[in-house]
Design a protein around this motif. Structure first.
Motif, PDB file in Angstrom:
ATOM      1  N   MET A 146       0.808  -1.070  -0.183  1.00  0.00           N
ATOM      2  CA  MET A 146       0.228   0.074   0.287  1.00  0.00           C
ATOM      3  C   MET A 146       1.129   1.190  -0.199  1.00  0.00           C
ATOM      4  SD  MET A 146      -2.878   0.851   2.757  1.00  0.00           S
ATOM      5  CE  MET A 146      -3.003   2.419   3.532  1.00  0.00           C
ATOM      6  N   GLU A 147       0.279   1.777  -1.148  1.00  0.00           N
ATOM      7  CA  GLU A 147       1.342   3.222  -1.247  1.00  0.00           C
ATOM      8  C   GLU A 147       1.122   4.823   0.382  1.00  0.00           C
ATOM      9  OE1 GLU A 147       0.581   6.491  -4.394  1.00  0.00           O
ATOM     10  OE2 GLU A 147       1.172   4.214  -5.175  1.00  0.00           O
ATOM     11  N   LYS A 148       1.401   5.544   0.728  1.00  0.00           N
ATOM     12  CA  LYS A 148       1.095   6.521   1.863  1.00  0.00           C
ATOM     13  C   LYS A 148       1.798   7.856   0.906  1.00  0.00           C
ATOM     14  CE  LYS A 148       1.962   6.451   6.331  1.00  0.00           C
ATOM     15  NZ  LYS A 148       0.743   6.875   6.588  1.00  0.00           N
ATOM     16  N   GLU A 149       1.223   8.444   0.970  1.00  0.00           N
ATOM     17  CA  GLU A 149       2.390   9.679   0.993  1.00  0.00           C
ATOM     18  C   GLU A 149       3.150  10.353   2.083  1.00  0.00           C
ATOM     19  OE1 GLU A 149      -0.731  12.152  -0.975  1.00  0.00           O
ATOM     20  OE2 GLU A 149      -1.343  10.777  -1.687  1.00  0.00           O
ATOM     21  N   MET A 150       4.030  11.051   1.913  1.00  0.00           N
ATOM     22  CA  MET A 150       4.661  11.344   2.318  1.00  0.00           C
ATOM     23  C   MET A 150       5.420  13.378   2.061  1.00  0.00           C
ATOM     24  SD  MET A 150       6.852   8.240   4.265  1.00  0.00           S
ATOM     25  CE  MET A 150       6.914   9.017   6.180  1.00  0.00           C
ATOM     26  N   LEU A 151       5.998  14.163   2.708  1.00  0.00           N
ATOM     27  CA  LEU A 151       6.449  15.359   2.800  1.00  0.00           C
ATOM     28  C   LEU A 151       8.077  14.866   3.351  1.00  0.00           C
ATOM     29  CD1 LEU A 151       5.375  17.791   0.744  1.00  0.00           C
ATOM     30  CD2 LEU A 151       5.510  18.861   3.252  1.00  0.00           C
ATOM     31  N   ALA A 152       8.873  15.308   2.001  1.00  0.00           N
ATOM     32  CA  ALA A 152      10.302  15.364   2.426  1.00  0.00           C
ATOM     33  C   ALA A 152      11.086  16.766   2.563  1.00  0.00           C
ATOM     34  CB  ALA A 152      11.573  14.339   2.229  1.00  0.00           C
ATOM     35  N   LEU A 153      11.616  17.714   3.420  1.00  0.00           N
ATOM     36  CA  LEU A 153      11.927  18.839   3.176  1.00  0.00           C
ATOM     37  C   LEU A 153      13.656  18.447   3.475  1.00  0.00           C
ATOM     38  CD1 LEU A 153      12.146  21.928   2.781  1.00  0.00           C
ATOM     39  CD2 LEU A 153      11.727  22.592   5.346  1.00  0.00           C
ATOM     40  N   VAL A 154      14.449  18.644   2.183  1.00  0.00           N
ATOM     41  CA  VAL A 154      15.607  18.762   2.297  1.00  0.00           C
ATOM     42  C   VAL A 154      16.593  20.133   2.564  1.00  0.00           C
ATOM     43  CG1 VAL A 154      17.460  17.758   1.375  1.00  0.00           C
ATOM     44  CG2 VAL A 154      15.413  16.177   1.255  1.00  0.00           C
ATOM     45  N   LYS A 155      16.867  19.829   3.787  1.00  0.00           N
ATOM     46  CA  LYS A 155      18.067  21.278   3.717  1.00  0.00           C
ATOM     47  C   LYS A 155      19.397  20.689   2.788  1.00  0.00           C
ATOM     48  CE  LYS A 155      15.032  23.310   6.569  1.00  0.00           C
ATOM     49  NZ  LYS A 155      15.330  24.683   8.164  1.00  0.00           N
ATOM     50  N   LEU A 156      19.692  21.940   2.297  1.00  0.00           N
ATOM     51  CA  LEU A 156      21.581  21.432   1.806  1.00  0.00           C
ATOM     52  C   LEU A 156      22.386  22.179   1.999  1.00  0.00           C
ATOM     53  CD1 LEU A 156      19.893  21.037  -2.013  1.00  0.00           C
ATOM     54  CD2 LEU A 156      20.340  19.707  -0.323  1.00  0.00           C
TER      55      LEU A 156
ATOM     56  N   ALA B 201      17.163  24.318  -0.304  1.00  0.00           N
ATOM     57  CA  ALA B 201      16.193  23.839  -0.593  1.00  0.00           C
ATOM     58  C   ALA B 201      15.254  22.547  -1.024  1.00  0.00           C
ATOM     59  CB  ALA B 201      15.190  24.013   0.900  1.00  0.00           C
ATOM     60  N   VAL B 202      15.354  21.546  -0.810  1.00  0.00           N
ATOM     61  CA  VAL B 202      14.111  20.793  -1.939  1.00  0.00           C
ATOM     62  C   VAL B 202      13.236  20.378  -0.999  1.00  0.00           C
ATOM     63  CG1 VAL B 202      14.103  19.479  -3.807  1.00  0.00           C
ATOM     64  CG2 VAL B 202      16.362  20.499  -3.383  1.00  0.00           C
ATOM     65  N   MET B 203      11.671  20.304  -1.799  1.00  0.00           N
ATOM     66  CA  MET B 203      10.980  19.637  -1.295  1.00  0.00           C
ATOM     67  C   MET B 203      10.224  18.993  -2.305  1.00  0.00           C
ATOM     68  SD  MET B 203       7.428  21.622   1.396  1.00  0.00           S
ATOM     69  CE  MET B 203       7.216  21.814  -0.073  1.00  0.00           C
ATOM     70  N   PHE B 204      10.439  17.911  -1.805  1.00  0.00           N
ATOM     71  CA  PHE B 204       9.072  16.823  -2.689  1.00  0.00           C
ATOM     72  C   PHE B 204       8.351  16.038  -1.799  1.00  0.00           C
ATOM     73  CE2 PHE B 204      14.622  15.864  -2.692  1.00  0.00           C
ATOM     74  CZ  PHE B 204      13.725  16.396  -4.212  1.00  0.00           C
ATOM     75  N   LYS B 205       7.248  16.112  -2.823  1.00  0.00           N
ATOM     76  CA  LYS B 205       6.487  14.623  -2.025  1.00  0.00           C
ATOM     77  C   LYS B 205       6.458  13.477  -2.646  1.00  0.00           C
ATOM     78  CE  LYS B 205       0.975  13.915  -2.756  1.00  0.00           C
ATOM     79  NZ  LYS B 205      -0.196  14.545  -2.965  1.00  0.00           N
ATOM     80  N   VAL B 206       6.695  12.484  -1.931  1.00  0.00           N
ATOM     81  CA  VAL B 206       6.452  11.015  -2.278  1.00  0.00           C
ATOM     82  C   VAL B 206       6.096  10.271  -2.123  1.00  0.00           C
ATOM     83  CG1 VAL B 206       8.398   9.440  -1.449  1.00  0.00           C
ATOM     84  CG2 VAL B 206       9.064  11.614  -2.079  1.00  0.00           C
ATOM     85  N   PHE B 207       5.944   9.159  -3.220  1.00  0.00           N
ATOM     86  CA  PHE B 207       4.820   8.131  -3.002  1.00  0.00           C
ATOM     87  C   PHE B 207       5.521   6.424  -2.468  1.00  0.00           C
ATOM     88  CE2 PHE B 207       2.401  11.337  -5.355  1.00  0.00           C
ATOM     89  CZ  PHE B 207       1.577  11.122  -4.919  1.00  0.00           C
ATOM     90  N   VAL B 208       5.222   6.484  -0.672  1.00  0.00           N
ATOM     91  CA  VAL B 208       6.539   5.350  -0.609  1.00  0.00           C
ATOM     92  C   VAL B 208       5.194   4.145  -0.431  1.00  0.00           C
ATOM     93  CG1 VAL B 208       7.906   4.934   2.214  1.00  0.00           C
ATOM     94  CG2 VAL B 208       7.335   7.210   1.008  1.00  0.00           C
ATOM     95  N   THR B 209       6.160   3.285  -0.939  1.00  0.00           N
ATOM     96  CA  THR B 209       5.797   1.784  -0.980  1.00  0.00           C
ATOM     97  C   THR B 209       6.478   0.605   0.363  1.00  0.00           C
ATOM     98  OG1 THR B 209       7.460   1.419  -2.445  1.00  0.00           O
ATOM     99  CG2 THR B 209       5.018   1.698  -2.897  1.00  0.00           C
ATOM    100  N   ASP B 210       7.592   1.951   1.242  1.00  0.00           N
ATOM    101  CA  ASP B 210       8.281   1.117   2.266  1.00  0.00           C
ATOM    102  C   ASP B 210       8.538   2.724   2.656  1.00  0.00           C
ATOM    103  OD1 ASP B 210      10.096  -0.352   3.893  1.00  0.00           O
ATOM    104  OD2 ASP B 210      11.336  -0.728   2.652  1.00  0.00           O
ATOM    105  N   LYS B 211       8.236   2.340   4.149  1.00  0.00           N
ATOM    106  CA  LYS B 211       8.859   3.395   5.358  1.00  0.00           C
ATOM    107  C   LYS B 211       9.311   2.980   6.488  1.00  0.00           C
ATOM    108  CE  LYS B 211       6.479   6.328   8.821  1.00  0.00           C
ATOM    109  NZ  LYS B 211       5.474   6.930   9.819  1.00  0.00           N
TER     110      LYS B 211
END
Length: 98
Positions: free
Chosen positions: A1-11, A53-63
């Motif tokens: 089951m896929e889960k939506e997650m948001l990642a904020l990456v500060k470089l 910084a980069v932000m990603f909305k990710v559709f995750v299958t393995d948390k």
């Protein structure tokens, strides 16, 4: 089951960090590695105007795999992570009924 997650990456500071990080993320190796825990073709990304910084909305299958990836524990991204990433914040997303 896929889960939506948001990642904020500060470089980390430096003009070379954004292209190096994104180069790895979009490389064949990066896409294959991300494919182990998410659906790369569905990922939505955006970057701040200063590319700090980069932000990603990710559709995750393995948390657990996602957690290892964004925390720098995944060996495939380890060197790029150590060189380019200052910090990462990760959120679980859930839909809000309107």
């Amino acid at each position: 089951m896929e889960k939506e997650m948001l990642a904020l990456v500060k470089l980390k500071e430096g003009d070379d960090k954004f292209p190096k990080f994104m180069g790895w993320m979009q490389s064949d190796e990066g896409m294959a590695e991300r494919g182990k825990f998410a659906i790369p073709s569905k990922t939505i990304g955006t970057v701040t105007p200063d590319k700090s910084a980069v932000m990603f909305k990710v559709f995750v299958t393995d948390k657990d795999g996602m957690m290892d990836f964004v925390s720098g524990k995944n060996p495939a991204i380890k060197s790029t992570y150590d060189e380019c990433i200052e910090s990462v914040q990760l959120w679980d997303l859930s839909e809000v009924e309107l």
